[in-house]
Design a protein around this motif. Sequence first.
Motif, mmCIF file in Angstrom:
data_model
loop_
_atom_site.group_PDB
_atom_site.id
_atom_site.type_symbol
_atom_site.label_atom_id
_atom_site.label_comp_id
_atom_site.label_asym_id
_atom_site.label_seq_id
_atom_site.Cartn_x
_atom_site.Cartn_y
_atom_site.Cartn_z
ATOM 1 N N LEU A 117 0.902 -1.390 0.025
ATOM 2 C CA LEU A 117 0.178 0.015 0.041
ATOM 3 C C LEU A 117 0.841 1.296 -0.103
ATOM 4 N N VAL A 118 1.857 1.084 0.952
ATOM 5 C CA VAL A 118 2.730 2.377 0.908
ATOM 6 C C VAL A 118 3.318 2.633 -0.365
ATOM 7 N N LEU A 119 4.095 1.489 -0.828
ATOM 8 C CA LEU A 119 4.866 1.454 -2.146
ATOM 9 C C LEU A 119 3.941 2.096 -3.200
ATOM 10 N N ASP A 120 2.492 1.495 -3.408
ATOM 11 C CA ASP A 120 1.731 2.000 -4.434
ATOM 12 C C ASP A 120 1.623 3.748 -4.263
ATOM 13 N N LEU A 121 1.473 4.344 -3.150
ATOM 14 C CA LEU A 121 1.441 5.734 -2.963
ATOM 15 C C LEU A 121 2.738 6.496 -3.450
ATOM 16 N N LEU A 122 3.709 5.889 -3.624
ATOM 17 C CA LEU A 122 4.805 6.593 -4.455
ATOM 18 C C LEU A 122 4.367 7.046 -5.619
ATOM 19 N N ASP A 123 3.621 6.309 -6.379
ATOM 20 C CA ASP A 123 3.004 6.613 -7.726
ATOM 21 C C ASP A 123 2.158 8.038 -7.757
ATOM 22 N N GLU A 124 1.696 8.517 -6.533
ATOM 23 C CA GLU A 124 0.880 9.914 -6.448
ATOM 24 C C GLU A 124 2.066 10.911 -6.562
#
Length: 796
Positions: free
Chosen positions: A129-136
Amino acid sequence: MDFLKSGLKTVLGAPEPGQQPSGADTVERLVERVNNSTLLEDRRDACRALKAMSRKYRVEVGAQGMHTLQQCLELDRADNETINYCLDTLNNIMSPTQFEEEEENPNVPMNIGEQFTEMFIKNHQNIQLVLDLLDEYDFRVRFSAVQLLTSLLTNRTKDIQEIILVKPMGVSKMMDLLADTREVIRNETLLLLIKLTKGNANIQKIVAFENAFDRLFEIVSSEGYSDGGIIVEDCLLLMLNLLKNNSSNINFFKEGSFIQKMLPMFNTPDEEEVGWSPQKVSNVHCMLQIVRTLVSPSNSAQIISSCQKIMKNCGLLDSLCNILMASGVPADILTETINAVGEGVRGEAAAQRALGAVLAPSNPPRPAIVVLLMSMVNEKQPFSLRCAVLYCFQCYLYHNETSQASLVQTLLPSSTDVSSLTSGQLLCGGLFSSDVLSNWFSSVALMHALIDNNAQKEQLLRVLLATNIGSSPVSLLHQCTVLLQQSTKLQSKVALLMLLSQWMSNCPPAVSAFLRAPGAVGYLVTQTCSNEHDENEYLLQGMSAFLLAICIHFNDDSVDNYSKDSLKQLLVKRIGMETFSAKLSEVSRHEAYSRAAKHPQLKVKAASDILIDYEFCKLFKGLESVLIQSLTVVQTNGDTEEDTESLAQYKSLIRQQDARLHELLQQLAAETQRGHKLQAALTDATSENSRLKDENTLLKAQLSTAASIQPAPSVDANIQLEYQQKVSALTDEVNRLSAVNHAANEELARTKKDQDDLLELLADQDSKLNEYKMRLLSLGQPVEEDLPTEAEQSLA
């Protein structure tokens, strides 16, 4: 603060008159609002309030709200503001440092952040979840996500590394952030990658092949190379992580022409005017470490040679030599540059010649090697600098017969100008100096001129020294022998013993010259027989025994009174083979030997720790078994009846001991298997215990929260009772498992003790077998190798 209070009132509503809600009460109500509110605005406000409370009430927010915050990351992904509050709150909960607001609260454990991290990462999906938020792209979300990952890595480095390694595109997402135009995010990502790549070769390779070196050199260039700020240092630290102990990345770095890109880092024009700022010192120091990593002796010979060639051809070695000879260079930079130059030329003939040709800007110009040696034998110079010069000089001589011959030549009579100081003269001056460190450095430096070079060993025998006016000159070897007998300093004795051992090994003429020196043999025998009970005295006794064994093994019988056979008889009568072997083995047991044998560079913290050199360790290791084998061959004229009977007894005992050895080995195998089973059971119990403790921690926090809330209609006594029952049940289960653990631990300890006892018996048996073998050998009898061989194989 008033604004925060008014915000909480807005979210929670005003408290009833006369009631002041506790922190745990407030946290519980906020978590409930996040869970149950249907309006996004309400959930967002509650998350903002939780963030505000997470520094002072970290335990309460973490125990009650962690699961809720995880859900928000997943369900409220579309609202960047809410996500930002959640990430910041989680970062506060798992912060590795203590907040000022917590300092007055004694109930907060020092490692509370690590404990919450352990709970958070049990579900690997949370990391995703945290890694995916790096795309924001939103600044607050991306920045907070990077900070949270950094905190997680700080707390549980290896665990997070393994999780990220198996996550698709996990490393790639982080690498993309280095291209973020917002410097704050880019800089924070550098810190994240430094922690991520530490000690993990697989992640290091992935980062390197994600064009890390290109991106890092772009940042270093844009920041001004060595004159840049701390960002340059961070980039270099990340490069260092990627290259250290990683031959794959070193090859990639070399083949990608990145060595050439380091050159601008060492362009330091007119430093007397510009000066060295503390940050510049740090930057250059990091780059020097990168240079040394590429040519470290621990790398393969092929990698070292190719990197050295590139450094010489692209001018990097010249730049390092310029710093070496420049004025105004800080002492620690000069020391590290000397080390880097040494490893840059070690074993590479062309680079060694280039270093030998460097001239210092003096009047008249002097060779840089001579200037460096002047620093080495000068007791006023910093200790670390003197050690660095010795290492550089050793590297200059390493596997280079030409430079070794040049050094010895400076000690021989010559028709050239004698007014200029030479390297040989400096080393002789240091050898006979009153400064103990100069003695040690000079002896070791001379020793390195003789390694694998028998021609120079014989040449050095021609060196004559004038001692007193009117007296005949004496040879250098003779004077070293006299110094050895007269010296009272441990380091001087050890240094001379190392020099003489290297000089006389594989060189019968040097052995003959030593044997002719008055009192030389008597001194070695006396030292070997000494009964001083001190670790350093044991070392001296062992090194004396080693030199005495060299005198016997490499003896050409040219000295009448000290032929090979007569020295053997002297050794057997005065010392005894058993005692001699024991003394010899003391050398490799010494702590200084173990430390020196690990790396060619001398690595000690204090001058008093200097004793043994790396190359002496290699010499000793290569000759020890050869010398023992040579000395144990004793000629006998035949066996007496008593000898025959003794032999029969020895053989019978060996067979009995061999049978007992087999029996003990079988017992050891059974106990080992039993120990493995107990260890597996203990591991399972420990894992279950850990899980129940986590649940217990959360329920206790929730129970304390419920107990701290003032009596009100919203608190149900049944719920509170249910919490108490759950906690009680879990506590009972934890206690039960702890008791099981304690049973299992005691059983495992007993098993390990049984195994230790068996191993002691095996060692005793092996020692006795060796003793019997030595007795058989001393009687001139062949040993039946088949008797102990089977047992030894079983033991192996």
